[in-house]
Write a protein that holds these residues in place. Structure first.
Motif, mmCIF file in Angstrom:
data_model
loop_
_atom_site.group_PDB
_atom_site.id
_atom_site.type_symbol
_atom_site.label_atom_id
_atom_site.label_comp_id
_atom_site.label_asym_id
_atom_site.label_seq_id
_atom_site.Cartn_x
_atom_site.Cartn_y
_atom_site.Cartn_z
ATOM 1 N N ALA A 15 0.812 -1.217 0.000
ATOM 2 C CA ALA A 15 0.000 0.000 0.000
ATOM 3 C C ALA A 15 0.842 1.263 0.000
ATOM 4 N N ASN A 16 2.029 1.216 0.660
ATOM 5 C CA ASN A 16 2.814 2.444 0.857
ATOM 6 C C ASN A 16 4.144 2.483 0.098
ATOM 7 N N GLY A 17 4.633 1.348 -0.322
ATOM 8 C CA GLY A 17 5.905 1.330 -1.035
ATOM 9 C C GLY A 17 7.105 1.308 -0.113
ATOM 10 N N TYR A 18 6.864 1.175 1.174
ATOM 11 C CA TYR A 18 7.964 1.098 2.145
ATOM 12 C C TYR A 18 7.430 0.545 3.454
ATOM 13 N N ILE A 19 8.331 0.138 4.314
ATOM 14 C CA ILE A 19 7.978 -0.202 5.686
ATOM 15 C C ILE A 19 9.222 0.016 6.540
ATOM 16 N N THR A 20 9.038 0.545 7.718
ATOM 17 C CA THR A 20 10.179 0.837 8.598
ATOM 18 C C THR A 20 10.401 -0.310 9.579
ATOM 19 N N PHE A 21 11.647 -0.418 10.024
ATOM 20 C CA PHE A 21 11.980 -1.445 11.008
ATOM 21 C C PHE A 21 11.304 -1.135 12.344
ATOM 22 N N ALA A 22 11.097 0.149 12.612
ATOM 23 C CA ALA A 22 10.430 0.547 13.858
ATOM 24 C C ALA A 22 8.990 0.042 13.881
ATOM 25 N N LYS A 23 8.317 0.155 12.742
ATOM 26 C CA LYS A 23 6.927 -0.324 12.670
ATOM 27 C C LYS A 23 6.886 -1.844 12.834
ATOM 28 N N CYS A 24 7.826 -2.506 12.211
ATOM 29 C CA CYS A 24 7.865 -3.969 12.292
ATOM 30 C C CYS A 24 8.131 -4.441 13.722
ATOM 31 N N ALA A 25 8.910 -3.650 14.446
ATOM 32 C CA ALA A 25 9.219 -4.034 15.829
ATOM 33 C C ALA A 25 7.959 -4.054 16.691
ATOM 34 N N THR A 26 6.974 -3.230 16.328
ATOM 35 C CA THR A 26 5.733 -3.173 17.108
ATOM 36 C C THR A 26 4.903 -4.446 16.974
ATOM 37 N N ILE A 27 5.167 -5.232 15.921
ATOM 38 C CA ILE A 27 4.441 -6.504 15.766
ATOM 39 C C ILE A 27 5.378 -7.694 16.005
ATOM 40 N N GLY A 28 6.513 -7.396 16.651
ATOM 41 C CA GLY A 28 7.398 -8.462 17.084
ATOM 42 C C GLY A 28 8.339 -9.014 16.045
#
Length: 257
Positions: A15-28
């Motif tokens: 949907a966004n063309g990117y994802i951050t490692f910080a966001k991924c950390a929130t889902i483990g």
């Protein structure tokens, strides 16, 4: 659970063309896990300092505004097209501009893009077309002429020894002239007081000092040895002219007496 994590990552990235490692950390998810997930689903994704991006998705809008700036002999704010959270590191923006963006641009614009100028730091990411830079440099000549007359008059009237310190056209005058010609550039510093920023400061900035895009552009691209020489020569010529006129008037007065 792992399947759910992958779905969240894939959906967000698509949907966004990117994802951050910080966001991924929130889902483990760890950094290595997110790299594996995205690379499997989106093999063309590129690893950045704090994120993974789809270069085609991210670069296409940037290529559009850069090509428009080239066409219009102007500049553009690249930072406005970047998802802030995925480009926090300056090195990432530099890599995007030098390595990824050229791939997304039309072949016919590559030469002009490489001839342009960029200002990239923690605050901004700007592209200036070569034509705009040259136009701004040409705008210095009338400013030099105007300032040299005022400077020479001041030296003569106050019987001051001509020094080079005051011969440069004040930074605020140059910045205001450029801002008037290119209002979009001036708007980027709309919350900054250019006069307050420039007064009492020399053209040379202290290390780490950033006073906005307009002032930074003037310092980087307009302050040159040639500019300094032109300013000094112009003031010297005006002082000589005023002295000559004063001497002529003095001789005329004595002769008339």
């Amino acid at each position: 659970y792992t399947r759910r994590q992958r779905t969240i990552v894939d959906t967000f990235f698509q949907a966004n063309g990117y994802i951050t490692f910080a966001k991924c950390a929130t889902i483990g998810l760890s950094r290595s896990q997110i790299e594996s997930f995205v690379k499997e689903s989106f093999p063309r994704a590129v690893l950045m300092t704090g994120s993974i991006i789809d270069t085609e998705r991210v670069c296409r809008p940037i290529a559009n505004i850069v090509e428009t700036a080239i066409l219009n002999n102007s500049c553009c704010n690249v930072k406005a097209c970047l998802p802030d959270e995925s480009f926090e590191a300056v090195v990432d923006v530099e890599m995007l501009m030098t390595e990824m963006l050229p791939v997304a641009m039309a072949e016919s614009n590559l030469k002009s893009f490489r001839a342009g100028y960029q200002i990239i730091n923690t605050s901004v990411a700007m592209f200036f077309s070569e034509a705009m830079v040259k136009d701004c440099q040409s705008m210095l000549n009338p400013l030099i002429e105007e300032h040299s007359k005022l400077r020479a008059k001041h030296c003569i009237e106050n019987d001051l020894e001509m020094k080079t310190d005051g011969n440069l056209v004040p930074l605020v005058k140059v910045a205001n002239a450029i801002g008037s010609k290119y209002p979009d550039l001036a708007l980027l510093d709309a919350e900054r007081d250019i006069v307050a920023m420039s007064n009492g400061r020399c053209w040379e900035a202290e290390e780490g000092q950033f006073d906005g895009v307009l002032i930074e552009f003037c310092r980087r691209k307009l302050l040159s040895d040639e500019f300094k020489r032109k300013c000094n020569r112009a003031v010297k010529a005006e002082v000589s002219l005023l002295k000559s006129v004063r001497h002529g008037l003095s001789v005329s007065s004595k002769t008339g007496g």
